[in-house]
Design a protein around this motif. Sequence first.
Motif, short mmCIF file in Angstrom:
data_model
loop_
_atom_site.label_atom_id
_atom_site.label_comp_id
_atom_site.label_asym_id
_atom_site.label_seq_id
_atom_site.Cartn_x
_atom_site.Cartn_y
_atom_site.Cartn_z
N ALA A 17 -12.86 -1.04 -10.53
CA ALA A 17 -12.66 -0.70 -9.12
C ALA A 17 -13.47 0.53 -8.73
N LEU A 18 -13.55 1.49 -9.63
CA LEU A 18 -14.24 2.73 -9.30
C LEU A 18 -15.75 2.68 -9.53
N LEU A 19 -16.24 1.54 -10.02
CA LEU A 19 -17.69 1.42 -10.19
C LEU A 19 -18.43 1.47 -8.85
N SER A 22 -14.82 4.44 -3.98
CA SER A 22 -14.17 5.73 -4.19
C SER A 22 -12.98 5.86 -3.25
N PRO A 23 -11.84 6.28 -3.80
CA PRO A 23 -10.69 6.47 -2.94
C PRO A 23 -10.75 7.80 -2.17
N GLY A 24 -11.78 8.59 -2.46
CA GLY A 24 -11.89 9.93 -1.88
C GLY A 24 -11.20 10.91 -2.80
N GLY A 25 -11.76 12.07 -2.95
CA GLY A 25 -11.19 13.05 -3.86
C GLY A 25 -11.64 12.81 -5.29
N ASP A 26 -10.97 13.50 -6.21
CA ASP A 26 -11.34 13.44 -7.63
C ASP A 26 -10.48 12.49 -8.45
N GLU A 27 -9.55 11.82 -7.82
CA GLU A 27 -8.61 10.97 -8.55
C GLU A 27 -9.34 9.82 -9.25
N GLU A 28 -9.05 9.66 -10.55
CA GLU A 28 -9.66 8.56 -11.31
C GLU A 28 -8.62 7.66 -11.96
N PHE A 29 -7.54 8.22 -12.46
CA PHE A 29 -6.48 7.42 -13.08
C PHE A 29 -5.61 6.87 -11.95
N ILE A 30 -5.85 5.61 -11.60
CA ILE A 30 -5.14 5.00 -10.47
C ILE A 30 -4.55 3.68 -10.93
N ARG A 31 -3.24 3.57 -10.88
CA ARG A 31 -2.56 2.34 -11.28
C ARG A 31 -2.95 1.20 -10.32
N LYS A 33 -1.35 -1.11 -8.62
CA LYS A 33 -0.66 -1.22 -7.32
C LYS A 33 -1.16 -0.14 -6.36
N ASP A 34 -1.51 1.04 -6.87
CA ASP A 34 -2.04 2.10 -6.02
C ASP A 34 -3.47 1.79 -5.59
N LEU A 35 -4.26 1.19 -6.49
CA LEU A 35 -5.62 0.77 -6.13
C LEU A 35 -5.59 -0.20 -4.95
N ILE A 36 -4.69 -1.15 -5.03
CA ILE A 36 -4.57 -2.15 -3.97
C ILE A 36 -4.19 -1.48 -2.66
N GLY A 37 -3.26 -0.54 -2.72
CA GLY A 37 -2.83 0.15 -1.51
C GLY A 37 -3.88 1.07 -0.91
N LYS A 38 -4.72 1.66 -1.74
CA LYS A 38 -5.71 2.63 -1.28
C LYS A 38 -7.04 2.02 -0.89
N PHE A 39 -7.29 0.81 -1.34
CA PHE A 39 -8.62 0.23 -1.14
C PHE A 39 -8.95 0.06 0.34
#
Length: 140
Positions: A17-19, A22-31, A33-39
């Motif tokens: 997902a992070l290839l 970017s969700p914005g910010g420095d966050e890299e460890f994203i579960r 369900k959170d990836l789906i919500g933030k995308f």
Amino acid sequence: MYRAEGFLPEAFRNFLALLGWSPGGDEEFIRTKDLIGKFSLEGVSRTNAVFDRPKLEWFNTQYLQKLPIEELLPEVENELKRSGLWKPEWRRALRPARTAETTRGSRSRRFAAAAGSFATVFSSWSRAFFSDEFTRDPAA
């Protein structure tokens, strides 16, 4: 292929997902369900993504260390089954849970794989905890 090498599916999804996003910010460890919500499409990069195996291994290490033990136990069970050590009565026992918890401080990057990986080491070194049948080195 990557699962057989010991990469946890959720770590692999996080990495992929992070290839190119970017969700914005420095966050890299994203579960997941959170990836789906933030995308959002706004976070998709216009540049080409580069598949970086050391980074994938870093993600996997993060998941091995941070996943709740209840989520890591099925992976431990699968590895013990693969190595012929699993006993069905252990599903409710604490013995595998305590052993799985040792991965927390580990620098292991993968859970299962070819020789030299954590799973191979886990299966061979932990054999004495799970079985009375193991090979002894006469030179030791």
